[in-house]
Scaffold this active site. Sequence first.
Site, PDB file in Angstrom:
ATOM      1  N   LYS A 242     -27.465  92.273  29.243  1.00 46.95           N
ATOM      2  CA  LYS A 242     -27.386  91.484  30.387  1.00 46.95           C
ATOM      3  C   LYS A 242     -26.046  91.536  31.301  1.00 46.95           C
ATOM      4  O   LYS A 242     -25.247  92.188  30.743  1.00 46.95           O
ATOM      5  CB  LYS A 242     -27.349  89.906  29.759  1.00 46.95           C
ATOM      6  N   ARG A 276     -32.741  88.376  20.038  1.00 44.25           N
ATOM      7  CA  ARG A 276     -33.864  89.413  21.259  1.00 44.25           C
ATOM      8  C   ARG A 276     -33.273  90.476  21.902  1.00 44.25           C
ATOM      9  O   ARG A 276     -32.207  90.326  22.178  1.00 44.25           O
ATOM     10  CB  ARG A 276     -34.284  88.033  22.149  1.00 44.25           C
TER      11      ARG A 276
HETATM   12  C1  8Y7 Z   1     -34.135  85.815  27.368  1.00 44.79           C
HETATM   13  C2  8Y7 Z   1     -35.458  85.381  27.328  1.00 44.79           C
HETATM   14  C3  8Y7 Z   1     -35.263  86.852  28.858  1.00 44.79           C
HETATM   15  C4  8Y7 Z   1     -33.493  84.922  26.611  1.00 44.79           C
HETATM   16  C5  8Y7 Z   1     -35.361  83.927  25.719  1.00 44.79           C
HETATM   17  C6  8Y7 Z   1     -33.721  89.684  29.708  1.00 44.79           C
HETATM   18  C7  8Y7 Z   1     -37.618  86.191  28.437  1.00 44.79           C
HETATM   19  C8  8Y7 Z   1     -34.109  88.742  30.637  1.00 44.79           C
HETATM   20  N1  8Y7 Z   1     -33.865  86.627  28.355  1.00 44.79           N
HETATM   21  N2  8Y7 Z   1     -36.079  84.443  26.678  1.00 44.79           N
HETATM   22  N3  8Y7 Z   1     -36.135  86.014  28.120  1.00 44.79           N
HETATM   23  N4  8Y7 Z   1     -33.794  84.232  25.664  1.00 44.79           N
HETATM   24  N5  8Y7 Z   1     -35.791  83.054  24.849  1.00 44.79           N
HETATM   25  O1  8Y7 Z   1     -32.398  89.994  30.169  1.00 44.79           O
HETATM   26  O2  8Y7 Z   1     -32.147  85.202  26.624  1.00 44.79           O
HETATM   27  O3  8Y7 Z   1     -34.223  90.204  29.098  1.00 44.79           O
HETATM   28  S1  8Y7 Z   1     -35.789  87.964  30.152  1.00 44.79           S
END
Ligand code: 8Y7
Length: 297
Positions: A242, A276
């Site tokens: 990020k 994640r």
């Molecule tokens: C997150 C996310 C994304 C996160 C959760 C990316 C869909 C952007 N980031 N879901 N999603 N937490 N729960 O950088 O931080 O992957 S999308």
Amino acid sequence: MIVPDYSPDPGAATLRTAQGSLDLSRPVCMGVLNLTPDSFYDGASLGAARDGKFRIDVDKALRRADGMLAEGARLIDVGGESTRPGAREVPLQEELDRVLPVVEALLARLDAIVSVDTSSPEVMQAVAAAGAGMINDVRALRRPGAVEAAAGTDMAVCLMHMRGEPGTMQEEPEYEDVVAEVAEFLRRRADAAIAAGIDPQRIVIDPGFGFGKNTQHNFTLLRELRQFTEFGYPVLAGLSRKSMIGAATGRVPEQRLPGSIAAVMLALHGGARIIRSHDVAATVDAIGVHSMLLEES
Ligand code: 8Y7
């Protein structure tokens, strides 16, 4: 609002999903399977434009998911709606067309707990019928009908904090006290979920790194992550490549893996139970190193 009397167990380390219980006594990695053409990091790698429309290559998506499972991912997070800053909203049918065939193929062919990144009640119902285990909602079930749709399933739900909407969320976000405000939001959303009939053991919370926060907000949340574990719900952290990692290292997304793993270590130290990530092998290694620290000698 009347909220059922519920004393969360601060040691709660099991998550109920529609595909069975997930043991979180040791943290796990959730691998990202991106089905959008415009992701900031791995955009379009699982599909291509055909007849003027973006189409997913299901076999390619299966191979990618299979690779992440082999690297040790315990969950696969499938997303058909781009939530990157400034992204447009995806029409319902387009989201269903992208997500459902992949979810069905994953459930039929791989032994994976499938999480679906969606805010749409219709998508929640469709993937529940297909047998998916979890909903990952960056809007924390705030869309009309979403709490009811989720409550009508047995899926686990990740409630994430986002200030504003993806289209506008990075326009100079301001907080008096970012930790208190994000925590209060997550507590309210968890209470709303429980009031609608969702078992507390199905709930995961996430401060939403990068969603309507500047770099300092993001690092304050990371430093204070332990506070979020006090609600008794497992905490999920998404830090992978990020912009906060870019701000700290001066690097473009392709070069942010080492910085991301350093941040993962801090999140684990703060008590995160689900990480994640786009980079499963490296994340699982970090979990392994962190877990050794907690072993009694
Ligand atoms: C997150 C996310 C994304 C996160 C959760 C990316 C869909 C952007 N980031 N879901 N999603 N937490 N729960 O950088 O931080 O992957 S999308």
